[in-house]
Scaffold this active site. Structure first.
Site, PDB file in Angstrom:
ATOM      1  N   HIS A  26       0.822  -1.217   0.000  1.00 57.40           N
ATOM      2  CA  HIS A  26       0.000   0.000   0.000  1.00 57.40           C
ATOM      3  C   HIS A  26       0.856   1.266   0.000  1.00 57.40           C
ATOM      4  O   HIS A  26       0.484   2.276   0.602  1.00 57.40           O
ATOM      5  CB  HIS A  26      -0.951   0.030   1.201  1.00 57.40           C
ATOM      6  CG  HIS A  26      -1.967  -1.067   1.223  1.00 57.40           C
ATOM      7  ND1 HIS A  26      -3.232  -0.927   0.726  1.00 57.40           N
ATOM      8  CD2 HIS A  26      -1.891  -2.352   1.671  1.00 57.40           C
ATOM      9  CE1 HIS A  26      -3.910  -2.064   0.883  1.00 57.40           C
ATOM     10  NE2 HIS A  26      -3.111  -2.948   1.447  1.00 57.40           N
ATOM     11  N   ASN A  99     -10.264  -2.825   2.676  1.00 56.76           N
ATOM     12  CA  ASN A  99      -9.971  -2.839   1.242  1.00 56.76           C
ATOM     13  C   ASN A  99     -11.247  -2.616   0.451  1.00 56.76           C
ATOM     14  O   ASN A  99     -12.340  -2.639   1.016  1.00 56.76           O
ATOM     15  CB  ASN A  99      -9.376  -4.198   0.836  1.00 56.76           C
ATOM     16  CG  ASN A  99      -7.893  -4.300   1.154  1.00 56.76           C
ATOM     17  OD1 ASN A  99      -7.207  -3.298   1.347  1.00 56.76           O
ATOM     18  ND2 ASN A  99      -7.396  -5.526   1.202  1.00 56.76           N
ATOM     19  N   HIS A 290      -3.424   1.206  12.253  1.00 52.22           N
ATOM     20  CA  HIS A 290      -3.137  -0.007  13.030  1.00 52.22           C
ATOM     21  C   HIS A 290      -4.463  -0.669  13.389  1.00 52.22           C
ATOM     22  O   HIS A 290      -5.310  -0.040  14.034  1.00 52.22           O
ATOM     23  CB  HIS A 290      -2.350   0.397  14.285  1.00 52.22           C
ATOM     24  CG  HIS A 290      -2.091  -0.728  15.244  1.00 52.22           C
ATOM     25  ND1 HIS A 290      -2.076  -2.052  14.861  1.00 52.22           N
ATOM     26  CD2 HIS A 290      -1.831  -0.713  16.576  1.00 52.22           C
ATOM     27  CE1 HIS A 290      -1.832  -2.809  15.922  1.00 52.22           C
ATOM     28  NE2 HIS A 290      -1.684  -2.024  16.970  1.00 52.22           N
TER      29      HIS A 290
END
Ligand code: HDE
Length: 652
Positions: A26, A99, A290
């Site tokens: 990414h 995603n 995170h």
């Protein structure tokens, strides 16, 4: 030049240190600020702060990304897109790191480095950049049948979104919602774009990679500057814990969706992206997501992929940004962090006092983990027993049913695009055993039709089958509970074959040359703007074109304005004769035709259409003049494009 020129030395030294390590995956991304608003309190389900009060706007920062390419790579490769949302809540940061596809390649975090090594450029020569169309990727996935479902998504047009505003987002894993009574339910998170789901077509995506590698990033930036804010509704798919095992597949297996037809997606609120970052590096590059950043009301499940991520994201931030990453403005919690962590590179907080340990009496026992119900507490696991093994549960064994379900749910043109994508990728693969294995261990197990279509376009032979009715005998298919009826599984919600609810922000090219009918051009521009579209005039050169003594402004020169960056094209009256002699104009119209885009031309454009090889009776072609012409174009745009015009599968 003297060493004592400290000003120069400092400037150059700082310059030498301007980069931080790019993300392992990414790396290429673009981001925006925004707000999340809940429609009505979801207190019954969760105590998470953003879901309590419709009057509260929770600030968010969202980063979209591709996965495989380097930071400077193109925006439009065939790839998964990241959709990472940071909620700045009064209870701390919640990161929903998702995603644009609801499943993943692997079921187990331990395989992630292998997957990424396989998809990234090959290590001996660092080729190819940002694409899965190479031997190592197909070698890995052909040996990893659990990737079959994700491959279907990746080979579909979902992997080439028209814009970040027209793609869905998914939390992928099953998470938990926890209410104030401590009651936990399972949940899948969905982001539904208000503009609908729309994609590019593959040839167009490849051309854009060269013509405008910043295509999606530019679109995000420009639409926000224009006030055309990308919006997404957040949906919950909620499953009671007691129903966890009722599905015939394992909810902890990240290669599975819960079909919307089985568990509806309840829309609970809206995300609006309304502000561009001021500084790409400080915000978009340094933002650190995170999965372990959760707040009371959200919790994890035992999904083995999620558990691995809980380790990886903090680890990667320590490496990439440093131990005090959470102090950077873009990562900072709204609520002050009060703990005994100290020091490290680039510490900015100036902690006071002599106490930095627990238990203590000198600091009155503070800071301490709050004993009140407001603090984060983990949902208590049900008792687990059994041997410790490095194996997946048998309930994770069915790899193909949902891949078949995906295929069954597609329209004809979507199936064509999927088969063409597999063919493109496998035609790039050099190693014959890898090609054959993908065909005979993966594709035939998904669907015979898919295998046959890909076979015709790649020359890869489909191995003979046992009986004509049995689609899966050539490879050992794990006996998952769903396999028996896979042939009939279908989830219409998966298809993109639906008109988008909004076409606001679509770019419409107006091809100009000297002799244009100025009134018509002005009226067309006004009508397009009125329809919330973005018209751009294109002329032979920058500057202007002459129209009966009047100059019409040209926004872009033809050589700098390829058809692939527009959604539709208008040829107003008075220009067709000149355009018919210009190669760029012919090419523009021909590509718009090939890519299924709405085309609107004045009555005098018959010769131009011929020169551009656009059939006069093409679907989505409007001929006429004035306001009627533009309104027909707008009607056609509401269908996004005309897929039957797009040549997908080259015949064998
Ligand atoms: Fe990631 N992933 N991932 N991932 N991921 C990273 O974290 C990782 C996975 C996703 O815009 C890294 O900060 C492991 C699934 C997004 O900054 C790293 C596994 C999903 C982003 C990492 C996965 C994602 C990342 C690299 C398997 C969808 C970009 C840089 C267990 C739900 C966030 C970074 C951004 C980034 C590890 C699988 C989404 C290395 C080990 C599944 C959107 O920590």
């Amino acid at each position: 030049t003297l060493l004592e020129d400290i000003l120069m030395r400092e400037k150059i030294t700082h310059f030498d240190h301007e980069r931080i390590p790019e993300r392992v995956v990414h790396a290429r991304g673009a981001a925006a600020h925004g707000v999340f608003e809940v429609y009505e309190s979801q207190q019954r389900l969760t105590m998470a702060a953003p879901f309590q009060d419709p009057a509260v706007k929770t600030p968010v920062f969202v980063r979209f990304s591709t996965v495989a390419g380097s930071r400077g790579s193109t925006d439009t490769p065939r790839d998964v897109r990241g959709f990472a949302v940071k909620f700045y809540t009064p209870d701390g940061i919640w990161d929903l790191v998702g995603n644009n596809m609801p499943v993943f390649f692997i079921q187990d975090a331990n395989k992630f480095p292998d997957l990424i090594h396989a998809v990234k450029p090959e290590p001996h020569n660092e080729i190819p950049q940002a694409q899965s169309a190479h031997d190592t990727f197909w070698d890995f996935v052909s040996l990893t049948p659990e990737s079959a479902h994700m491959l279907m998504w990746l080979m579909s047009d979902r992997a080439i979104p028209r814009s970040f505003a027209t793609m869905e987002g998914f939390g992928v894993h099953t998470f938990r919602l926890v209410n104030a009574e401590g009651m936990s339910r399972l949940v899948k998170f969905h982001w539904k774009p208000v503009k609908g789901v729309c994609s590019l077509v593959w040839e167009e995506a490849q051309l854009i990679s060269g013509k405008d590698p910043d295509f999606n990033r530019r679109d995000l930036y420009e639409s926000i500057e224009r006030g055309d804010y990308p919006e997404y509704e957040l949906g919950f798919q909620v499953v009671e814990e007691t129903d966890e095992h009722k599905f015939g597949f394992d909810l902890l297996d990240a290669t599975k969706i819960i079909p919307e037809e089985l568990v509806p997606v309840i829309k609970v609120g809206k995300l609006t992206l309304n502000r561009n970052p001021d500084n790409f590096f400080a915000e978009t590059e340094q933002v650190a997501f995170h999965t372990g950043h959760v707040i009371p009301g959200i919790d994890f499940t035992n999904d083995p992929l999620l558990q691995g991520r809980l380790f990886s994201y903090i680890d990667t931030q320590l490496r990439r940004v440093g131990p005090n990453f959470h102090e950077l403005p873009i990562n900072r919690s709204l609520r002050p962090v009060d703990n005994n962590q100290r020091d490290g590179f680039a510490r900015t907080i100036i902690n006071k006092g002599k106490v930095s340990y627990f238990p203590n009496s000198l600091g009155g026992g503070c800071p301490m983990h709050s004993p009140t119900a407001a603090a984060f507490r983990s949902v208590q696991p049900k008792e687990a027993s059994g041997p410790k093994v490095r194996e997946r549960s048998p309930s994770f064994a069915d790899h193909f049913s949902q891949a078949t379900q995906f295929w069954n749910s597609m329209s004809d043109w979507e199936k064509d695009h999927i088969a063409a994508a597999f063919a493109f990728e496998l035609n790039q693969v050099v190693d014959e055993p890898v090609r054959a294995r993908t065909m005979n261990e993966i594709l035939v197990n998904i669907h015979r039709d898919l295998a046959n279509m890909v076979s015709r376009a790649t020359g890869i032979v489909v191995a003979p089958v046992g009986t004509p009715d049995d689609p899966t005998p050539s490879a050992p298919t794990p006996a998952g509970p769903l396999n028996r009826d896979a042939a009939s599984l279908k989830s219409p919600a998966l298809s993109m074959d639906k008109p988008p609810p909004s076409i606001a922000g679509r770019k419409v090219a107006i091809l100009l040359a000297d002799g244009a009918n100025a009134d018509e051009v002005e009226a067309a521009i006004a009508a397009l703007v009125e329809a919330a579209l973005v018209p751009e005039t294109i002329g032979p050169t920058a500057g202007s074109v002459q129209a009966a003594g009047k100059a019409i402004k040209v926004n872009r020169a033809a050589a700098n304005a390829p058809s692939v960056v527009y959604d539709a094209v208008v040829v107003p009256g008075g220009v067709a004769g000149r355009l018919a002699t210009m190669t760029l104009a012919q090419r523009f119209l021909h590509e718009a035709y090939r890519h299924g885009k709405p085309i609107a031309v004045a009555e005098d454009a018959r010769g131009l259409l011929q020169a551009a090889q656009v059939p006069a009776d093409a679907e989505g072609l409007a001929t006429g003049n004035g306001a009627a012409l533009v309104s027909r174009l707008v009607e056609h745009l509401r269908r996004h494009r005309f897929p039957r015009r797009v040549p997908a599968l080259e015949p064998s």
